[in-house]
Design a protein around this motif. Structure first.
Motif, PDB file in Angstrom:
ATOM      1  N   THR A 105     -21.346  79.137   5.933  1.00 27.61           N
ATOM      2  CA  THR A 105     -21.902  78.227   4.776  1.00 27.61           C
ATOM      3  C   THR A 105     -20.705  78.334   3.799  1.00 27.61           C
ATOM      4  O   THR A 105     -20.221  79.294   3.153  1.00 27.61           O
ATOM      5  CB  THR A 105     -22.928  78.979   4.040  1.00 27.61           C
ATOM      6  OG1 THR A 105     -23.993  79.284   5.107  1.00 27.61           O
ATOM      7  CG2 THR A 105     -23.861  78.275   3.019  1.00 27.61           C
ATOM      8  N   PHE A 106     -20.059  77.166   3.554  1.00 27.91           N
ATOM      9  CA  PHE A 106     -19.146  76.958   2.423  1.00 27.91           C
ATOM     10  C   PHE A 106     -19.785  76.729   1.034  1.00 27.91           C
ATOM     11  O   PHE A 106     -18.940  77.216   0.007  1.00 27.91           O
ATOM     12  CB  PHE A 106     -18.276  75.893   2.868  1.00 27.91           C
ATOM     13  CG  PHE A 106     -17.119  75.754   3.874  1.00 27.91           C
ATOM     14  CD1 PHE A 106     -16.963  77.230   4.411  1.00 27.91           C
ATOM     15  CD2 PHE A 106     -16.474  74.943   4.241  1.00 27.91           C
ATOM     16  CE1 PHE A 106     -16.009  77.451   5.560  1.00 27.91           C
ATOM     17  CE2 PHE A 106     -15.441  75.290   5.501  1.00 27.91           C
ATOM     18  CZ  PHE A 106     -15.504  76.607   5.938  1.00 27.91           C
ATOM     19  N   SER A 147     -20.646  80.851  -1.619  1.00 24.06           N
ATOM     20  CA  SER A 147     -21.213  79.828  -1.412  1.00 24.06           C
ATOM     21  C   SER A 147     -22.211  79.236  -2.442  1.00 24.06           C
ATOM     22  O   SER A 147     -22.688  78.125  -2.583  1.00 24.06           O
ATOM     23  CB  SER A 147     -21.929  79.855   0.080  1.00 24.06           C
ATOM     24  OG  SER A 147     -23.177  80.650  -0.126  1.00 24.06           O
ATOM     25  N   VAL A 148     -22.636  80.283  -3.321  1.00 22.93           N
ATOM     26  CA  VAL A 148     -23.415  80.082  -4.578  1.00 22.93           C
ATOM     27  C   VAL A 148     -23.037  80.382  -5.677  1.00 22.93           C
ATOM     28  O   VAL A 148     -23.567  80.643  -6.801  1.00 22.93           O
ATOM     29  CB  VAL A 148     -25.017  80.729  -4.332  1.00 22.93           C
ATOM     30  CG1 VAL A 148     -25.859  79.612  -3.226  1.00 22.93           C
ATOM     31  CG2 VAL A 148     -24.799  82.038  -3.926  1.00 22.93           C
ATOM     32  N   GLY A 149     -21.737  80.707  -5.851  1.00 15.41           N
ATOM     33  CA  GLY A 149     -20.681  80.934  -6.925  1.00 15.41           C
ATOM     34  C   GLY A 149     -21.030  82.392  -7.513  1.00 15.41           C
ATOM     35  O   GLY A 149     -20.936  82.655  -8.553  1.00 15.41           O
ATOM     36  N   GLU A 150     -21.400  83.220  -6.482  1.00 13.97           N
ATOM     37  CA  GLU A 150     -21.706  84.825  -6.955  1.00 13.97           C
ATOM     38  C   GLU A 150     -20.381  85.503  -6.250  1.00 13.97           C
ATOM     39  O   GLU A 150     -19.769  85.280  -5.474  1.00 13.97           O
ATOM     40  CB  GLU A 150     -22.944  85.154  -6.451  1.00 13.97           C
ATOM     41  CG  GLU A 150     -24.249  84.261  -6.943  1.00 13.97           C
ATOM     42  CD  GLU A 150     -25.627  84.746  -6.448  1.00 13.97           C
ATOM     43  OE1 GLU A 150     -25.473  85.650  -5.534  1.00 13.97           O
ATOM     44  OE2 GLU A 150     -26.656  84.494  -6.677  1.00 13.97           O
ATOM     45  N   THR A 151     -20.668  86.843  -7.007  1.00 16.39           N
ATOM     46  CA  THR A 151     -19.380  87.487  -6.435  1.00 16.39           C
ATOM     47  C   THR A 151     -20.184  89.186  -5.773  1.00 16.39           C
ATOM     48  O   THR A 151     -20.818  89.707  -6.878  1.00 16.39           O
ATOM     49  CB  THR A 151     -18.385  88.097  -7.603  1.00 16.39           C
ATOM     50  OG1 THR A 151     -17.529  89.161  -7.198  1.00 16.39           O
ATOM     51  CG2 THR A 151     -19.126  88.436  -8.781  1.00 16.39           C
ATOM     52  N   GLN A 162     -24.812  69.352  -2.204  1.00 17.88           N
ATOM     53  CA  GLN A 162     -24.006  70.425  -2.643  1.00 17.88           C
ATOM     54  C   GLN A 162     -24.399  71.612  -1.429  1.00 17.88           C
ATOM     55  O   GLN A 162     -23.990  72.792  -1.689  1.00 17.88           O
ATOM     56  CB  GLN A 162     -24.028  71.002  -3.719  1.00 17.88           C
ATOM     57  CG  GLN A 162     -23.753  70.261  -5.007  1.00 17.88           C
ATOM     58  CD  GLN A 162     -24.000  70.627  -6.392  1.00 17.88           C
ATOM     59  OE1 GLN A 162     -25.066  70.775  -6.769  1.00 17.88           O
ATOM     60  NE2 GLN A 162     -23.010  70.921  -7.077  1.00 17.88           N
ATOM     61  N   THR A 163     -24.742  71.123   0.001  1.00 22.91           N
ATOM     62  CA  THR A 163     -24.823  72.132   1.133  1.00 22.91           C
ATOM     63  C   THR A 163     -23.644  71.601   1.703  1.00 22.91           C
ATOM     64  O   THR A 163     -23.743  70.472   2.280  1.00 22.91           O
ATOM     65  CB  THR A 163     -26.234  71.783   1.557  1.00 22.91           C
ATOM     66  OG1 THR A 163     -27.243  72.335   0.599  1.00 22.91           O
ATOM     67  CG2 THR A 163     -26.269  72.641   3.018  1.00 22.91           C
ATOM     68  N   SER A 174     -31.594  74.095   1.996  1.00 20.74           N
ATOM     69  CA  SER A 174     -31.546  73.871   3.377  1.00 20.74           C
ATOM     70  C   SER A 174     -30.284  74.011   4.332  1.00 20.74           C
ATOM     71  O   SER A 174     -29.852  73.058   4.785  1.00 20.74           O
ATOM     72  CB  SER A 174     -32.243  72.559   3.670  1.00 20.74           C
ATOM     73  OG  SER A 174     -32.784  72.204   4.653  1.00 20.74           O
ATOM     74  N   THR A 175     -29.654  75.147   4.208  1.00 23.70           N
ATOM     75  CA  THR A 175     -28.315  75.226   5.013  1.00 23.70           C
ATOM     76  C   THR A 175     -28.763  75.286   6.256  1.00 23.70           C
ATOM     77  O   THR A 175     -27.736  74.925   7.363  1.00 23.70           O
ATOM     78  CB  THR A 175     -27.582  76.709   4.208  1.00 23.70           C
ATOM     79  OG1 THR A 175     -28.375  77.542   4.307  1.00 23.70           O
ATOM     80  CG2 THR A 175     -26.929  76.369   3.125  1.00 23.70           C
TER      81      THR A 175
END
Length: 693
Positions: free
Chosen positions: A428-429, A383-387, A343-344, A434-435
């Motif tokens: 980063t999508f 990229s981590v589902g945040e706003t 999921q990276t 570890s991006t």
């Protein structure tokens, strides 16, 4: 005031305690050679309310007076921290943060102000030592001392605490921090150095660190303050006991052990709601419930990994998440790629430009004035589902970009081999661990897709760690995901080619690593990056493309006599600007006469090259040229062959038959061919139209 001195790598390290900044909790006025840094450590009296982390702030302040400069710009004073300042602050932060108490919530600031720079002694190293000394002698709770050493390498020979020039030009840039027994931080950039050589360098640094720690012990013994009492923010054991009655360890294990990040977060959300309902009447417990759930989750994950070798997503200890790679996913850009690991997911885009667009650097290092290769890393909230709104790159983004940049520098072609400035941007999508290593892989592929002739493929991977009660009780995890990073003890990132290492960055949350852990992590990362290159990256693109893409600028190079540079530039740049305007190109000229012509239209680039060659070549008899009529006189016409380069054709040399007026044959703006006849009786170059064969 007390002064302490020691010999460190052939130079004197001097520390004055009690000389300045007496109101700070701890202060050290340090000179190494003539490099001078003031390091201070201060802490608030009370913990900060409403936080569940240790609020440590580390600053590295570069003062331009330290190198005898006045800052540029209108304000003429230091402004925003430079990239080097941010990266140095991170290197100081990483080894020191784990040594503060885990339940400490008082604000702590470590400030390091560079006041003078001796090129033989790097200020970054002095600040690292100063921060450790100032904290150790202060009354701030700290489980030190720790010390830091830098190692360079030239012609295969190690250099302890190298000079700035040796650091910039050598094959190794290694910084190692240690406690008395263990290595606690590693940061490295390397010119493809074998793993065994890197391990040797790391432990040479560790040995030097022990001499510095003994020196710090001496200062603490004589000047150290008693450590102050503080309000512990530890979670009450009674709360943990009640939580386990409501949510059993087996239920928590089921909630966290899934390979889907979103599923796990939903499971934890439901558990949180149940516990909030159960403790609705206990405000004290509700205030720390979030941290308590985090620790419960952490203990569950660590127990299963350590005892049962069971990872949250079901992978084996050495298994890498599913990989995918592709190139050319973005049209029209000069080079693009996408690299996915679990999921990276990173999309990297490369842009090529003339060398004149390299980044200018105005810092304390006299040997670094520009940066030709720039790697930028972006981490949007989605990229981590945040706003949340984007506020530009923070310290983490700058650090990740610098790591990926450092990873690829050793394989880039020289400016002579490939005369371009290069910018790689990693978007980063999706992020789940570890991006920065995914950025390294994606950047390598997009460089090859853009036609940059890199010397070898580079890949990166991160190795994690979970430790038990003894030094021998540990588990290394290949390719850690976010949960294993949060709850584990180490994030050990290594990049390299098949031949050796190009970069290392090691973050840990414990009080150091034993040598078997360091050697094991480096070996594990080597195996993993070989797997990534062979089974993923090479299948997407195996080698650099032979030419740059259709939309990338093309560059023609030629060399001229340095004494002719002024002729090409012209008075106040008039000549070169005229060539640029006529041919729609960019032109760069170095002091040694190397000329780069950059454009997208091959015909116009060739025309610019022709003009420069004419300007820089002395006319010779028999030479045939093409020019434009720019002036007509009674006695003849003036022909311009290139901006600033004209010749005269006498009226008798215009046509084979006799003419009375130049205007009868030529008109302003006509393009004509002429032949050089050599010098006339007065030493002037003459030309002829009628004698052109």
């Amino acid at each position: 005031m007390k002064t302490f001195t020691m010999d460190l790598a052939g130079r004197t390290l001097r520390v004055d305690i009690g000389r300045v900044a007496a109101q700070a909790n701890g202060a050290a006025f340090i000179q190494y050679g003539e490099t001078t840094v003031l390091s201070t450590a201060t802490a608030s009296d009370k913990p900060r309310d409403g936080i569940d982390f240790f609020p440590l702030s580390v600053e590295f302040e570069e003062k331009t007076y330290a190198v005898g400069k006045i800052p540029g710009g209108f304000n003429k004073r230091e402004g925003k921290a430079s990239e080097n300042s941010v990266l140095t602050s991170r290197v100081i932060d990483r080894p020191m943060r784990p040594l503060f108490p885990k339940d400490y919530r008082n604000d702590v600031t470590l400030n390091n102000m560079v006041m003078a720079v001796d090129p033989q002694c790097r200020p970054e190293l002095v600040a690292m030592l100063g921060a450790a000394i100032a904290t150790c002698i202060s009354d701030i709770p700290f489980d030190g001392p720790c010390a830091m050493t830098q190692m360079g390498m030239i012609d295969g020979e190690f250099i302890v605490n190298p000079s700035q020039e040796q650091w910039d030009k050598g094959d190794l840039k290694l910084t190692v921090a240690s406690t008395r027994e263990k290595v606690i931080m590693i940061e490295a950039g390397a010119n493809i150095i074998p793993e065994d050589k890197m391990i040797e360098a790391i432990y040479k640094c560790h040995d030097v660190n022990q001499t510095v720690i003994a020196f710090i012990d001496e200062m603490v013994k004589e000047c150290g303050k008693p450590k102050h009492e503080y309000t512990s923010c530890a979670i009450p054991e009674e709360l943990f006991a009640k939580m386990k009655e409501i949510v059993t360890p087996e239920e928590m294990e089921g909630a966290v052990f899934t390979d889907e990040k979103q599923v796990r977060e939903e499971n934890i959300r439901q558990i949180t709601e149940r516990l909030e309902e159960a403790f609705a009447d206990n405000e004290e417990w509700l205030a720390v419930l979030g941290e308590a759930i985090y620790q419960y989750e952490k203990k569950t994950v660590r127990k299963m990994i350590l005892k049962d070798h069971k990872r949250p997503d079901g992978r084996e200890i050495t298994q890498i998440r599913p990989l995918a790679a592709e190139v050319d996913i973005i049209p029209r850009v000069h080079g693009s790629s996408m690299f996915t690991r679990g999921q990276t997911q990173i999309c990297d885009v490369v842009t090529l430009a003339p060398l004149s667009e390299a980044q200018k650097i105005d810092g304390l290092d006299a040997f670094v004035t520009e940066k030709r290769y720039m790697h930028h890393y972006n981490f949007p909230a989605y990229s981590v589902g945040e706003t949340k709104p984007s506020r530009g790159p923070g310290r983490r983004e700058i650090g990740h970009g610098a790591l990926a940049e450092r990873a690829l520098l050793p394989v880039l072609p020289t400016p002579e081999e490939f005369p371009y400035a290069i910018r790689a941007v990693s978007e980063t999508f999706e992020s789940n661990g570890s991006t920065s290593m995914a950025s390294t892989c994606a950047s390598c592929m997009s460089l090859m897709a853009a036609g940059v002739p890199i010397k070898a493929m580079v890949a990166g991977i991160s190795c994690g760690l979970v430790t038990g009660d003894t030094d021998d009780d540990f588990v290394l995890l290949t390719d850690i995901q976010g949960l294993e990073d949060f709850f584990g003890d180490m994030d050990f990132k290594v990049t390299g080619t098949k031949e050796g290492i190009t970069a290392i960055q090691m973050d840990i949350k414990i009080h150091g690593l034993t040598r078997p852990i360091v050697e094991g992590a480096i070996a594990r990362c080597r195996e993993a990056r070989f797997f990534i290159m062979d089974n993923c990256m090479s299948k997407a693109i195996a080698e650099p493309r032979k030419e740059v893409g259709e939309y990338a600028p093309k560059i023609i190079q030629l060399t001229i006599d340095p004494e002719k540079i002024g002729d090409v530039v012209g008075q106040r740049g008039k000549t070169i600007n005229e060539i640029i305007a006529r041919c729609d190109v960019k032109i760069d000229i170095t002091d040694d006469g190397n000329v780069s012509i950059c454009g997208t239209d091959a015909a116009k680039m060739d025309e610019a090259k022709r003009m420069i060659e004419i300007i820089t070549t002395d006319f010779e008899q028999g030479q045939i040229l093409t020019g434009k009529v720019v002036s007509i006189k009674e006695f003849g016409a003036f022909i311009e062959f290139a901006p600033g380069k004209e010749g005269m054709v006498h009226i008798s040399k215009i046509a084979k038959e006799r003419i009375d007026r130049v205007e009868d044959v030529l008109t302003l703006g006509d393009t004509v061919k002429v032949v050089c006849l050599g010098k006339d009786k007065m030493g002037r170059i003459s030309f002829s139209i009628k004698d052109v064969q």
